[in-house]
Motif scaffolding. Structure first.
Motif, PDB file in Angstrom:
ATOM      1  N   MET A   1       0.848  -1.169   0.000  1.00 15.74           N
ATOM      2  CA  MET A   1       0.000   0.000   0.000  1.00 15.74           C
ATOM      3  C   MET A   1       0.898   1.238   0.000  1.00 15.74           C
ATOM      4  N   PRO A   2       0.631   2.177  -0.866  1.00 16.56           N
ATOM      5  CA  PRO A   2       1.432   3.403  -0.903  1.00 16.56           C
ATOM      6  C   PRO A   2       1.336   4.166   0.415  1.00 16.56           C
ATOM      7  N   LEU A   3       2.365   4.955   0.715  1.00 19.91           N
ATOM      8  CA  LEU A   3       2.411   5.704   1.958  1.00 19.91           C
ATOM      9  C   LEU A   3       1.195   6.604   2.117  1.00 19.91           C
ATOM     10  N   ASP A   4       0.780   7.289   1.045  1.00 19.32           N
ATOM     11  CA  ASP A   4      -0.360   8.193   1.172  1.00 19.32           C
ATOM     12  C   ASP A   4      -1.632   7.440   1.555  1.00 19.32           C
ATOM     13  N   THR A   5      -1.825   6.264   1.006  1.00 23.66           N
ATOM     14  CA  THR A   5      -3.001   5.462   1.342  1.00 23.66           C
ATOM     15  C   THR A   5      -2.941   5.012   2.795  1.00 23.66           C
ATOM     16  N   THR A   6      -1.752   4.594   3.239  1.00 20.03           N
ATOM     17  CA  THR A   6      -1.573   4.202   4.636  1.00 20.03           C
ATOM     18  C   THR A   6      -1.915   5.368   5.557  1.00 20.03           C
ATOM     19  N   LEU A   7      -1.398   6.550   5.229  1.00 16.48           N
ATOM     20  CA  LEU A   7      -1.671   7.727   6.044  1.00 16.48           C
ATOM     21  C   LEU A   7      -3.158   8.066   6.060  1.00 16.48           C
ATOM     22  N   GLN A   8      -3.805   7.960   4.906  1.00 16.00           N
ATOM     23  CA  GLN A   8      -5.244   8.244   4.831  1.00 16.00           C
ATOM     24  C   GLN A   8      -6.044   7.289   5.707  1.00 16.00           C
ATOM     25  N   LEU A   9      -5.715   6.000   5.618  1.00 14.72           N
ATOM     26  CA  LEU A   9      -6.440   5.004   6.401  1.00 14.72           C
ATOM     27  C   LEU A   9      -6.233   5.204   7.898  1.00 14.72           C
ATOM     28  N   LEU A  10      -4.994   5.478   8.296  1.00 13.27           N
ATOM     29  CA  LEU A  10      -4.722   5.705   9.712  1.00 13.27           C
ATOM     30  C   LEU A  10      -5.420   6.966  10.213  1.00 13.27           C
ATOM     31  N   ALA A  35      -0.815  17.437   1.473  1.00 11.81           N
ATOM     32  CA  ALA A  35      -0.025  16.984   0.313  1.00 11.81           C
ATOM     33  C   ALA A  35       0.505  15.571   0.547  1.00 11.81           C
ATOM     34  N   TRP A  36       0.875  15.238   1.796  1.00  9.38           N
ATOM     35  CA  TRP A  36       1.305  13.869   2.118  1.00  9.38           C
ATOM     36  C   TRP A  36       0.157  12.894   1.918  1.00  9.38           C
ATOM     37  N   LEU A  37      -1.018  13.300   2.385  1.00 13.03           N
ATOM     38  CA  LEU A  37      -2.192  12.428   2.285  1.00 13.03           C
ATOM     39  C   LEU A  37      -2.614  12.195   0.829  1.00 13.03           C
ATOM     40  N   LYS A  38      -2.297  13.141  -0.030  1.00  8.37           N
ATOM     41  CA  LYS A  38      -2.625  13.014  -1.452  1.00  8.37           C
ATOM     42  C   LYS A  38      -1.506  12.356  -2.253  1.00  8.37           C
ATOM     43  N   GLY A  39      -0.372  12.107  -1.615  1.00  9.05           N
ATOM     44  CA  GLY A  39       0.759  11.509  -2.318  1.00  9.05           C
ATOM     45  C   GLY A  39       1.538  12.494  -3.161  1.00  9.05           C
ATOM     46  N   GLU A  40       1.350  13.781  -2.917  1.00 12.53           N
ATOM     47  CA  GLU A  40       2.043  14.807  -3.688  1.00 12.53           C
ATOM     48  C   GLU A  40       3.441  15.095  -3.147  1.00 12.53           C
ATOM     49  N   LYS A  41       3.642  14.838  -1.858  1.00 11.26           N
ATOM     50  CA  LYS A  41       4.934  15.047  -1.200  1.00 11.26           C
ATOM     51  C   LYS A  41       5.169  13.902  -0.242  1.00 11.26           C
ATOM     52  N   LEU A  42       6.442  13.736   0.156  1.00  8.34           N
ATOM     53  CA  LEU A  42       6.800  12.745   1.167  1.00  8.34           C
ATOM     54  C   LEU A  42       7.309  13.462   2.410  1.00  8.34           C
ATOM     55  N   PRO A  43       6.927  12.988   3.575  1.00  6.63           N
ATOM     56  CA  PRO A  43       7.448  13.596   4.802  1.00  6.63           C
ATOM     57  C   PRO A  43       8.916  13.241   5.011  1.00  6.63           C
ATOM     58  N   ALA A  44       9.628  14.114   5.706  1.00  7.92           N
ATOM     59  CA  ALA A  44      11.019  13.844   6.079  1.00  7.92           C
ATOM     60  C   ALA A  44      11.037  12.804   7.197  1.00  7.92           C
TER      61      ALA A  44
END
Length: 114
Positions: A1-10, A35-44
């Motif tokens: 699962m992509p990071l943005d999807t994981t973040l959205q679900l959590l 932007a992280w939740l949309k997959g547009e950027k990645l968190p540090a």
């Protein structure tokens, strides 16, 4: 699962909005978290750690998918197969695993005979 999807679900499971998360993350406003939740950027890295704390999960749980997408040992076919598997419901995943194990077992037996 992509990071943005994981973040959205959590976020959904915890009832947290982008603004809620932004208050728990150093140097991240609601627009950045969105932007992280949309997959547009990645968190540090430090932001991933803060996200993990906010969600109450190990940071590795957030990083695992990201690391696997960068794994050069995986072929494009493996990535595609994994994505297709994850799109299935639990019953379909079980059936697919049964077929794959059966095929792998058949292939192994044929090699031994040769």
């Amino acid at each position: 699962m992509p990071l943005d999807t994981t973040l959205q679900l959590l976020a959904k499971a915890r009832g947290l909005s982008a603004a809620d998360l932004a208050t728990a993350i150093p140097r991240a406003g609601a627009a950045t978290v969105s932007a992280w939740l949309k997959g547009e950027k990645l968190p540090a890295r430090e932001q991933l750690d803060a996200l993990a704390r906010a969600f109450g999960v190990p940071a590795g749980a957030l990083l695992a998918e990201l690391a696997s997408t960068l794994d050069p040992a995986r072929t494009k076919g493996e990535h595609d197969l994994l994505a297709a598997y994850r799109a299935l419901d639990t019953r379909q995943q079980g059936a697919l695993l049964e077929v794959a194990r059966s095929m792998a077992g058949t292939r192994t037996r044929r090699r031994r005979r040769a």
